[in-house]
Design a protein around this motif. Structure first.
Motif, PDB file in Angstrom:
ATOM      1  N   UNK A  43      52.518   5.859  32.997  1.00  0.00           N
ATOM      2  CA  UNK A  43      53.763   6.195  32.301  1.00  0.00           C
ATOM      3  C   UNK A  43      53.663   7.525  31.567  1.00  0.00           C
ATOM      4  N   UNK A  44      52.476   7.853  31.058  1.00  0.00           N
ATOM      5  CA  UNK A  44      52.314   9.117  30.349  1.00  0.00           C
ATOM      6  C   UNK A  44      52.456  10.297  31.294  1.00  0.00           C
ATOM      7  N   UNK A  45      52.081  10.107  32.564  1.00  0.00           N
ATOM      8  CA  UNK A  45      52.233  11.166  33.558  1.00  0.00           C
ATOM      9  C   UNK A  45      53.710  11.397  33.840  1.00  0.00           C
ATOM     10  N   UNK A  46      54.466  10.319  33.945  1.00  0.00           N
ATOM     11  CA  UNK A  46      55.907  10.443  34.161  1.00  0.00           C
ATOM     12  C   UNK A  46      56.563  11.196  33.010  1.00  0.00           C
ATOM     13  N   UNK A  47      56.170  10.858  31.773  1.00  0.00           N
ATOM     14  CA  UNK A  47      56.733  11.550  30.608  1.00  0.00           C
ATOM     15  C   UNK A  47      56.377  13.032  30.621  1.00  0.00           C
ATOM     16  N   UNK A  48      55.173  13.343  31.033  1.00  0.00           N
ATOM     17  CA  UNK A  48      54.734  14.729  31.066  1.00  0.00           C
ATOM     18  C   UNK A  48      55.526  15.538  32.088  1.00  0.00           C
ATOM     19  N   UNK A  49      55.635  15.029  33.317  1.00  0.00           N
ATOM     20  CA  UNK A  49      56.358  15.758  34.360  1.00  0.00           C
ATOM     21  C   UNK A  49      57.833  15.908  33.999  1.00  0.00           C
ATOM     22  N   UNK A  50      58.422  14.819  33.496  1.00  0.00           N
ATOM     23  CA  UNK A  50      59.834  14.894  33.094  1.00  0.00           C
ATOM     24  C   UNK A  50      60.001  15.850  31.904  1.00  0.00           C
ATOM     25  N   UNK A  51      59.035  15.829  30.986  1.00  0.00           N
ATOM     26  CA  UNK A  51      59.098  16.716  29.837  1.00  0.00           C
ATOM     27  C   UNK A  51      58.984  18.175  30.215  1.00  0.00           C
TER      28      UNK A  51
END
Length: 281
Positions: A43-51
């Protein structure tokens, strides 16, 4: 936005350590591999890419390989779903909250379980959104997830006398004004309180989260034999297929929610303070 800021803040030192970001996609892929090796959550990877896309819109379409790597990671790592709150745990926590005169928490906890509300919806409920009597209640959800998608207002009914009693008690105790929220503190404070009760009953190992209230309420109704279409309507799911997967997954987790006998006795002691008919459909 806050999650994006935290996630992008974690990758920034890695990006800054490179002399050139000409191959930005490759650099981000290297970071993803590093996070994988460290055991980071997907989930942290998803937040990073979206961010990155949120704060740096010019890179749209550039991180193709990074997104492909994220999707591969997500396929092989099971999502960390919040386990469903059981009826025993729900009653015990509410009884303990009432004992501590923590009525606002008891009220949110009870309607989260009974009305199957999302955590964000719980935090946004205002006194003006309530219509209560001794036998029935209605909560208008001004900023529900599905309501925002469709441009409509949603509402959920309360027909449990136990839940109504707690809410009416809160209304009597609070000197509320029209726009005041039922939970006058931050969402983080609610999560902290939630964790405090989990520690008190020594059930941290179950990894319950505030979202467990919604999952637990739906799973409990399924266990009680409530038709799935009724649960779907009350939980405000748009798709029967999605609701079925959601409910079956929650039901499958119930046998794994084991509590040592000594701790279970304390849970039962508190749960018995609640009416036997509480939350029954």
């Amino acid at each position: 936005k806050s999650r994006y800021e935290v996630a992008v803040g974690r990758i920034l030192p890695f990006l800054e350590s490179h002399d050139s970001l000409h191959d930005l996609d490759g650099v981000v892929c290297d970071w993803i591999e590093l996070e994988w090796s460290k055991g980071e959550a997907v989930n942290s990877i998803a937040d990073c890419l979206s961010g990155l896309h949120f704060f740096w819109p010019e890179i749209k379409g550039i991180l193709r390989q990074a997104w492909k790597m994220f999707r591969a990671w997500r396929r092989i790592e099971s999502p960390q779903r919040a386990p469903p709150m059981t009826l025993l745990l729900a009653k015990a926590v509410i009884a303990r909250a009432v004992e501590l005169k923590d009525i606002a928490f008891a009220a949110l906890f009870s309607i989260g379980f009974h009305c199957m509300l999302r955590t964000g919806e719980l935090m946004e409920i205002q006194y003006k959104d309530l219509e209560l009597s001794s036998s029935v209640g209605i909560i208008t959800l001004m900023s529900s997830k599905s309501g925002l998608r469709t441009g409509t207002e949603e509402a959920v009914s309360i027909r449990d006398s136990f839940v109504l009693n707690i809410l009416n008690t809160l209304v009597c105790l609070q000197c509320q004004f029209r726009g005041q929220k039922l939970w006058p503190y931050s969402a983080q404070h609610f999560r902290n309180q939630f964790e405090n009760y989990m520690r008190y009953f020594r059930i941290q190992h179950l990894k319950m989260k505030p979202y467990s209230l919604r999952r637990g309420g739906a799973t409990f109704l399924l266990q009680e034999g409530t038709p799935i279409d009724v649960i779907l309507l009350r939980g405000r799911w748009r798709s029967l297929g999605v609701a079925r997967l959601y409910l079956e997954d929650g039901l499958a987790q119930v046998p794994q929610l084991r509590v040592p006998d000594n701790d279970k006795l304390r849970l039962q002691k508190y749960a018995e303070q609640c009416p036997a008919t509480a939350f029954r459909p």
